[in-house]
Design an enzyme around this catalytic site. Sequence first.
Site, PDB file in Angstrom:
ATOM      1  N   GLN A  92       0.813  -1.213   0.000  1.00  0.00           N
ATOM      2  CA  GLN A  92       0.000   0.000   0.000  1.00  0.00           C
ATOM      3  C   GLN A  92       0.850   1.269   0.000  1.00  0.00           C
ATOM      4  OE1 GLN A  92      -2.804  -0.273   3.271  1.00  0.00           O
ATOM      5  NE2 GLN A  92      -3.452  -2.316   2.661  1.00  0.00           N
ATOM      6  N   HIS A 158      -1.419   0.114   5.626  1.00  0.00           N
ATOM      7  CA  HIS A 158      -2.083   1.041   6.537  1.00  0.00           C
ATOM      8  C   HIS A 158      -1.253   2.291   6.837  1.00  0.00           C
ATOM      9  CE1 HIS A 158      -4.988  -2.257   8.306  1.00  0.00           C
ATOM     10  NE2 HIS A 158      -4.912  -2.256   6.965  1.00  0.00           N
ATOM     11  N   GLU A 251     -15.944   2.382   8.105  1.00  0.00           N
ATOM     12  CA  GLU A 251     -16.573   3.395   8.951  1.00  0.00           C
ATOM     13  C   GLU A 251     -16.469   4.791   8.355  1.00  0.00           C
ATOM     14  OE1 GLU A 251     -15.238   1.325  13.222  1.00  0.00           O
ATOM     15  OE2 GLU A 251     -14.585   3.366  12.718  1.00  0.00           O
ATOM     16  N   TYR A 261     -11.513   6.243  18.967  1.00  0.00           N
ATOM     17  CA  TYR A 261     -12.421   5.614  18.001  1.00  0.00           C
ATOM     18  C   TYR A 261     -12.368   4.085  18.031  1.00  0.00           C
ATOM     19  CZ  TYR A 261     -13.841  10.161  16.737  1.00  0.00           C
ATOM     20  OH  TYR A 261     -14.392  11.420  16.820  1.00  0.00           O
ATOM     21  N   TYR A 272      -9.537 -11.103  10.033  1.00  0.00           N
ATOM     22  CA  TYR A 272      -9.569 -11.855   8.779  1.00  0.00           C
ATOM     23  C   TYR A 272      -9.564 -13.360   9.007  1.00  0.00           C
ATOM     24  CZ  TYR A 272      -8.666  -7.396   6.485  1.00  0.00           C
ATOM     25  OH  TYR A 272      -8.769  -6.097   6.040  1.00  0.00           O
TER      26      TYR A 272
END
Length: 377
Positions: A92, A158, A251, A261, A272
Amino acid sequence: MRNKLLIALSPLTLIAASCGAGTAGDSAKSAADVENAFKVEVLGTFDEPWGMAILPGAGGALITEKAGTLKWWSPSGTRSIANVPKVDYGGQGGLGDIVLAPDFNTSGMVYLSWVEAGADNTRGAVVASGVLDPGYLAWLHPLKIIWRQAPKVTGRGHFSHRIAFSPDGKYLFVASGERQKFSPAQDLSNNLGKIVRLNLDGTPAPGNPFADKGGISAQIWSYGHRNVLGLQFDAQGRLWDLEHGPAGGDELNLVRPGQNYGWPLVSDGDHYDGKPIPRHATRPDLAAPAISWNPVIAPGDFIFYSGKMWGEWKGQALIAGLKTLGLVRVRIDGEKAIEQARYPLGKRIREIREAGDGSLYVLEDGPGGRLLRLSRK
């Protein structure tokens, strides 16, 4: 500087230069509805595009490509911007977001995020600022890193590294993912799994909720985040984020200072491997999403629409969907959100921006990702 930028961004110059949340239900629309909603124009093709900033006037857009190229698209063509940093590309990671400074028309300043390598196979996201020189050889200078994820860790997921400015133009907000390491999101001694609030030079902004702790803690605005792929202010000046959940539980959150949060303590999805995670409802002391999705939509980015072309959508969130292969439209109702419609486009959608006339510019994900302009028929 303003005159120089406006002249340089004109099409003729560019031609010369380039010789307690609810859970979303199924409200997907058919392909026929897309045809009724949008006129679709293909404007260009890019290699793994990720971020986009719309330039003023008819100047086009700046588009990041994940492997490390910054492109300037205009109606006259596409060219590369020089002096883009070397990025740590893979998974990513790579070149990320790009946002125009609040005073861009006079300063030419842009803010750019990417992933940089560290020691011992570690890496982390950074944010830098630099001036866009719109001359014949377009380039960024002097590019200066003003913020880093800390600590750098192993892995290639991430990073988040989305950027937003406060409506008054005084503060810089950066989304920092928890890097698939879970527990750092609850640890106030680092900035992983956080949204940070900074001055425009990257220093901690005054009045942050954990300023008394000093160090990295003084950057933190909110915590307990997983992988934030969207960060935007609404017309009321409220900050919202859009997060990937695990297996379920994407979300949309109304972000408040000092709030937790919940990740990885709670989620509306599971791990997963099937291991359950306690739901948000079990921890009313933690901030719950305005809406969550099961199954996931795998969001790319989102905007709050101004209503210039589709007046009935004014103030609603338009979300780029990777999993849904299109757009998701969400109505905001106070502090909650309700999905209204889905518009399939047949491809994973990574990015969405609103042009000055109210049309939508969207970027498809991956190699050969097209830049599309969606307008009203």
